[in-house]
Design a protein around this motif. Structure first.
Motif, PDB file in Angstrom:
ATOM      1  N   SER A 127     -10.001  -4.226   5.837  1.00 25.31           N
ATOM      2  CA  SER A 127      -8.889  -3.989   6.770  1.00 25.31           C
ATOM      3  C   SER A 127      -7.625  -3.674   5.971  1.00 25.31           C
ATOM      4  CB  SER A 127      -8.657  -5.223   7.651  1.00 25.31           C
ATOM      5  OG  SER A 127      -9.796  -5.511   8.412  1.00 25.31           O
ATOM      6  N   ILE A 128      -7.497  -2.439   5.590  1.00 25.17           N
ATOM      7  CA  ILE A 128      -6.345  -2.035   4.795  1.00 25.17           C
ATOM      8  C   ILE A 128      -5.613  -0.895   5.482  1.00 25.17           C
ATOM      9  CG2 ILE A 128      -7.205  -2.786   2.553  1.00 25.17           C
ATOM     10  CD1 ILE A 128      -8.260   0.015   2.106  1.00 25.17           C
ATOM     11  N   SER A 129      -4.334  -0.821   5.222  1.00 21.31           N
ATOM     12  CA  SER A 129      -3.495   0.202   5.842  1.00 21.31           C
ATOM     13  C   SER A 129      -2.974   1.162   4.780  1.00 21.31           C
ATOM     14  CB  SER A 129      -2.309  -0.461   6.542  1.00 21.31           C
ATOM     15  OG  SER A 129      -1.492  -1.125   5.579  1.00 21.31           O
ATOM     16  N   TYR A 130      -2.332   2.197   5.239  1.00 20.12           N
ATOM     17  CA  TYR A 130      -1.722   3.158   4.320  1.00 20.12           C
ATOM     18  C   TYR A 130      -0.705   2.452   3.428  1.00 20.12           C
ATOM     19  CZ  TYR A 130       1.334   6.898   2.685  1.00 20.12           C
ATOM     20  OH  TYR A 130       2.097   7.726   1.897  1.00 20.12           O
ATOM     21  N   THR A 131       0.137   1.631   4.047  1.00 19.69           N
ATOM     22  CA  THR A 131       1.175   0.920   3.295  1.00 19.69           C
ATOM     23  C   THR A 131       0.565  -0.019   2.260  1.00 19.69           C
ATOM     24  OG1 THR A 131       2.623   0.983   5.236  1.00 19.69           O
ATOM     25  CG2 THR A 131       3.201  -0.567   3.484  1.00 19.69           C
ATOM     26  N   GLY A 132      -0.485  -0.732   2.671  1.00 18.68           N
ATOM     27  CA  GLY A 132      -1.132  -1.664   1.763  1.00 18.68           C
ATOM     28  C   GLY A 132      -1.757  -0.974   0.567  1.00 18.68           C
ATOM     29  N   LEU A 133      -2.417   0.156   0.817  1.00 22.02           N
ATOM     30  CA  LEU A 133      -3.059   0.895  -0.273  1.00 22.02           C
ATOM     31  C   LEU A 133      -2.037   1.521  -1.216  1.00 22.02           C
ATOM     32  CD1 LEU A 133      -6.207   2.896   0.918  1.00 22.02           C
ATOM     33  CD2 LEU A 133      -6.037   1.227  -0.916  1.00 22.02           C
ATOM     34  N   ARG A 134      -0.931   1.976  -0.662  1.00 21.10           N
ATOM     35  CA  ARG A 134       0.083   2.629  -1.498  1.00 21.10           C
ATOM     36  C   ARG A 134       0.700   1.655  -2.495  1.00 21.10           C
ATOM     37  NH1 ARG A 134       1.851   5.675  -3.461  1.00 21.10           N
ATOM     38  NH2 ARG A 134       3.518   7.006  -2.713  1.00 21.10           N
ATOM     39  N   LYS A 135       0.634   0.355  -2.168  1.00 26.91           N
ATOM     40  CA  LYS A 135       1.180  -0.657  -3.071  1.00 26.91           C
ATOM     41  C   LYS A 135       0.252  -0.918  -4.251  1.00 26.91           C
ATOM     42  CE  LYS A 135       3.842  -3.112   0.482  1.00 26.91           C
ATOM     43  NZ  LYS A 135       3.981  -4.387   1.243  1.00 26.91           N
ATOM     44  N   PHE A 136      -1.007  -0.467  -4.099  1.00 30.28           N
ATOM     45  CA  PHE A 136      -1.974  -0.675  -5.171  1.00 30.28           C
ATOM     46  C   PHE A 136      -1.679   0.301  -6.305  1.00 30.28           C
ATOM     47  CE2 PHE A 136      -6.056  -0.095  -7.311  1.00 30.28           C
ATOM     48  CZ  PHE A 136      -6.466  -1.412  -7.473  1.00 30.28           C
ATOM     49  N   THR A 137      -1.613  -0.198  -7.517  1.00 32.44           N
ATOM     50  CA  THR A 137      -1.262   0.621  -8.680  1.00 32.44           C
ATOM     51  C   THR A 137      -2.192   1.820  -8.841  1.00 32.44           C
ATOM     52  OG1 THR A 137      -0.463  -1.353  -9.820  1.00 32.44           O
ATOM     53  CG2 THR A 137      -0.866   0.597 -11.164  1.00 32.44           C
ATOM     54  N   GLY A 138      -1.600   2.988  -8.916  1.00 30.65           N
ATOM     55  CA  GLY A 138      -2.370   4.203  -9.150  1.00 30.65           C
ATOM     56  C   GLY A 138      -2.742   4.961  -7.900  1.00 30.65           C
ATOM     57  N   MET A 139      -2.393   4.416  -6.728  1.00 31.47           N
ATOM     58  CA  MET A 139      -2.766   5.073  -5.482  1.00 31.47           C
ATOM     59  C   MET A 139      -1.612   5.895  -4.931  1.00 31.47           C
ATOM     60  SD  MET A 139      -5.923   4.420  -4.960  1.00 31.47           S
ATOM     61  CE  MET A 139      -6.156   4.854  -3.241  1.00 31.47           C
ATOM     62  N   GLY A 140      -1.681   7.203  -5.176  1.00 31.51           N
ATOM     63  CA  GLY A 140      -0.704   8.108  -4.596  1.00 31.51           C
ATOM     64  C   GLY A 140      -1.144   8.512  -3.201  1.00 31.51           C
ATOM     65  N   ASP A 141      -0.419   9.436  -2.607  1.00 27.42           N
ATOM     66  CA  ASP A 141      -0.739   9.877  -1.246  1.00 27.42           C
ATOM     67  C   ASP A 141      -2.155  10.444  -1.132  1.00 27.42           C
ATOM     68  OD1 ASP A 141       1.471   9.121   0.136  1.00 27.42           O
ATOM     69  OD2 ASP A 141       2.493  11.050   0.028  1.00 27.42           O
ATOM     70  N   ALA A 142      -2.512  11.337  -2.047  1.00 29.05           N
ATOM     71  CA  ALA A 142      -3.813  12.011  -1.961  1.00 29.05           C
ATOM     72  C   ALA A 142      -4.968  11.016  -2.011  1.00 29.05           C
ATOM     73  CB  ALA A 142      -3.950  13.028  -3.085  1.00 29.05           C
ATOM     74  N   LYS A 143      -4.944  10.112  -2.975  1.00 32.55           N
ATOM     75  CA  LYS A 143      -6.018   9.123  -3.112  1.00 32.55           C
ATOM     76  C   LYS A 143      -6.033   8.159  -1.930  1.00 32.55           C
ATOM     77  CE  LYS A 143      -6.830   8.870  -8.133  1.00 32.55           C
ATOM     78  NZ  LYS A 143      -6.282  10.186  -8.473  1.00 32.55           N
TER      79      LYS A 143
END
Length: 220
Positions: free
Chosen positions: A62-78
């Motif tokens: 259960s992850i969101s766009y905001t949550g994933l973007r906080k993960f190191t190395g995760m830009g918009d495309a990934k």
């Protein structure tokens, strides 16, 4: 207690491993590395995939766009790619777990072929709980004994380890009346199913406005 850890085998890259051994042979992080494609500064794609795999599982998927973007190395495309894959897998799982209980369920499942100008023959495989395993278009053309061969049909049923099958084809003419070929083909397939211990539950003819069930009409 130490847990088993599935390590990424860097001697065989995930893409090559998938081609050689099939997708089921890959670990979760290897699958993610194929989706991610590239790593980031200071972290190769395998390390990034392993860390991301742990992050996603820690959040029970259960992850969101905001949550994933906080993960190191995760830009918009990934981030968008991962979110799209997760959503697709959820929708696919929902389809796969659907129980088929009547011809009307089948009609909804194959509604996309009802307005085709050619005849489409579809094989639907089910497990022991009557849940959908797979829906396949096997043949396109005139449904006759030359085109529709039991050997090919039941080869897929065996591959899916199906407990039962349902056949579907459309009538571009709009007529729901089964032809002589339809009737003979269905009888032949039912006999083969009995020999192979795979139940033939129904053969459904569909048109744009309605459907005909061999089972409901006591034609099986």
């Amino acid at each position: 207690m130490e847990k088993y850890e599935m390590k990424v085998m860097t001697d065989i890259k995930p893409r090559e491993k998938l081609l050689e051994r099939g997708e089921s042979a890959l670990t979760d992080s290897e699958l993610l590395s194929i989706i991610l494609q590239t790593g980031v500064k200071g972290k190769n794609v395998y390390s990034l995939a392993k860390d991301l795999d742990g992050f996603i599982k820690a959040h029970d998927g259960s992850i969101s766009y905001t949550g994933l973007r906080k993960f190191t190395g995760m830009g918009d495309a990934k981030t968008l790619k991962i979110l799209a894959c997760i959503e697709y897998s959820k929708r696919y799982k929902a389809i796969q777990s659907k129980r088929i209980e009547s011809a009307s369920d089948i009609y909804k499942l194959v509604h996309n072929i009802t307005d085709k100008r050619q005849e489409y023959f579809i094989l639907i495989t089910l497990n022991g709980s009557a849940a959908l395993i797979k829906r396949r278009v096997l043949f396109i053309g005139t449904m006759n004994k030359t085109l529709v061969h039991p050997r090919e049909i039941f080869a897929y049923a065996l591959r899916d380890r199906a407990a039962s099958v349902i056949f579907v084809h459309n009538h571009p003419s709009g007529s729901l009346e089964p032809s002589e070929d339809d009737i003979n083909m269905t009888r032949k397939l039912k006999i083969v199913g009995e020999i192979m211990d795979i139940a033939v539950l129904d053969h459904v003819i569909v048109t744009k406005n309605d459907y005909y069930s061999f089972s409901v009409n006591n034609m099986l």
